[in-house]
Scaffold this active site. Structure first.
Site, PDB file in Angstrom:
ATOM      1  CG  HIS A  94      -4.515 -34.931 -11.023  1.00 62.01           C
ATOM      2  ND1 HIS A  94      -4.024 -34.803 -12.296  1.00 62.01           N
ATOM      3  CD2 HIS A  94      -4.468 -33.718 -10.473  1.00 62.01           C
ATOM      4  CE1 HIS A  94      -3.392 -33.618 -12.636  1.00 62.01           C
ATOM      5  NE2 HIS A  94      -3.553 -32.843 -11.529  1.00 62.01           N
ATOM      6  CB  VAL A  95      -9.175 -40.407 -11.165  1.00 60.74           C
ATOM      7  CG1 VAL A  95      -9.762 -40.094 -12.279  1.00 60.74           C
ATOM      8  CG2 VAL A  95      -9.401 -41.559 -10.375  1.00 60.74           C
TER       9      VAL A  95
END
Length: 409
Positions: free
Chosen positions: A171-172
């Site tokens: 998640h980035v």
């Protein structure tokens, strides 16, 4: 007459034939002594000089073989000798093993958007990585999507040095590898209807999923009870921070990037997100049409996603996938949903843009668009082009050539 000479008191022995004399060791010019033997009785045709030359050649060959093994390949002087003498079939057949041919692309990043089916896809990737032998690189960091410049450089370095072919997932928000001198990987991602994503995240933070009763307590241990059981309508209508901007501006930053303006709801972040989708993402799918997403991934990246759909449809996998469904979800009132539409207008504009691009890909490869009744669209949006339900035969451009054009971006 002369008397016969006595020899040892007896008669003289009869003369022997020459062959017998030679066998006995005598011969002409040797004074009755033994014959001198060659240096090597097994090779009577070699002289001493020839023998020394053969031994020296054998010694050089042994030393060359030793150097070959110690250095992981032929020594330089043998390579130079090969160059002078021409190509050697032996060296061609027995040289060092060829390097592993990497598939293209061999660097893939899945910067997964939260609550958009990412846990289901990661579960599939773990199975596929064992099946196809690619390097699945995951991260234990789930709540840090915005990075400082030094953090970006460190993460890009760690990703770029991973063994290829790799698929990195976390998640980035979008990372620009080329900005820091790295090779830009191929990006993939999946999004979903913004309101549905928000509702799934709202109840997941409070009550988790079917994997365990205490799942939500691990993720939000400090949440107060009154906040945990806050009615969704109250949160929206009374404009709680969790139900208003900038918290609702969630999907676009994953595609816009790490620039501070990417976190501000507006046209700038929206247009930059669209630009990155066109230039850096091989595929951005729609969760509502996940099976079609998997079909296209298998077509675009077969060395990663071959047989993914059959694995996804396997009953055992479906049983595991059902455990990731958020529990205790309720539907807000129509008034609350309309307010969410207004607050998430940029999110919806981006969602429908991606959806339109996704349906164009499906048409290109002859896949039918989904026939389920679509969710109502906010009134402030311009209707998107009609979605074709039947496959289109496009003879103007070959699919494989079109894929090559995508890879050349």
């Amino acid at each position: 007459m002369k008397k016969k000479q006595q020899h040892g008191g007896g008669e003289c022995p009869a003369p022997r034939p020459p062959a017998a004399a030679a066998a006995a060791g005598g011969g002409p010019g040797q004074g009755g002594g033994l014959m001198r033997r060659r240096p090597l009785s097994l090779l009577p045709f070699l002289s001493l000089r020839d023998y020394v030359f053969c031994m020296a050649t054998l010694l050089l060959f042994c030393l060359g073989s030793l150097f070959y093994q110690l250095n992981g390949g032929p020594p330089h002087f043998l390579l130079a000798l090969r160059h002078c003498l021409g190509n050697s079939t032996y060296l061609d057949d027995h040289g060092p093993p060829p390097q592993k041919v990497l598939p293209f692309p061999s660097q893939v990043v899945y910067n997964r958007v939260g609550k958009c089916g990412s846990r289901t896809v990661v579960l599939l990737l773990r199975i596929l990585s064992e099946k196809h032998g690619f390097n699945l690189v995951t991260s234990d960091i789930h709540n840090k999507t915005r990075l400082t410049k030094n953090e970006q450089m460190e993460l890009i370095k760690n990703i770029s040095t991973a063994e290829q072919p790799y698929l990195f997932t976390r998640h980035v928000h979008f990372l620009n590898f080329s900005r820091f001198g790295g090779d830009q990987p191929v990006y993939i991602n999946i999004i979903r209807d913004p309101v549905n994503r928000f509702l799934s995240n709202y109840f997941f933070r409070r009550f988790g999923d079917w994997r365990g009763e205490q799942n939500h307590m691990i993720r939000t241990p400090n949440m107060r009870q009154e906040e945990r059981y806050l009615d969704i309508n109250v949160c929206i209508l009374e404009n709680y921070p969790e139900c208003s901007n900038p918290r609702l501006f969630y999907i676009i930053p994953y595609f816009c990037g790490q620039h501070p303006r990417c976190r501000e709801p507006g046209e700038w972040a929206l247009e930059r997100a669209k630009l990155n989708v066109n230039e850096n993402f091989l595929l951005v799918g729609i969760l509502e049409e996940l099976e079609d997403v998997l079909l296209l991934l298998e077509r675009f990246l077969p060395h990663y996603f071959k047989d993914v759909l059959s694995i996804y449809k396997n009953p055992e996998h479906r049983k595991l996938g059902n455990l990731t469904v958020t529990v205790k979800k309720t539907v807000p009132s129509p008034e609350a949903i309309q307010i969410l539409y207004q607050r998430m207008r940029y999110e919806y504009e981006f969602y429908y843009y991606v959806k339109e691009q996704f349906h164009l890909l499906k048409r290109k490869f002859g896949l039918k668009s989904h026939t389920r009744k679509p969710s109502p669209r906010p009134e402030f949006f311009i209707p998107s082009p009609l979605e074709t339900e039947e496959p289109i035969n496009d003879e103007e451009e070959d699919d494989e050539k079109w894929l090559e054009d995508i890879y050349k971006r």
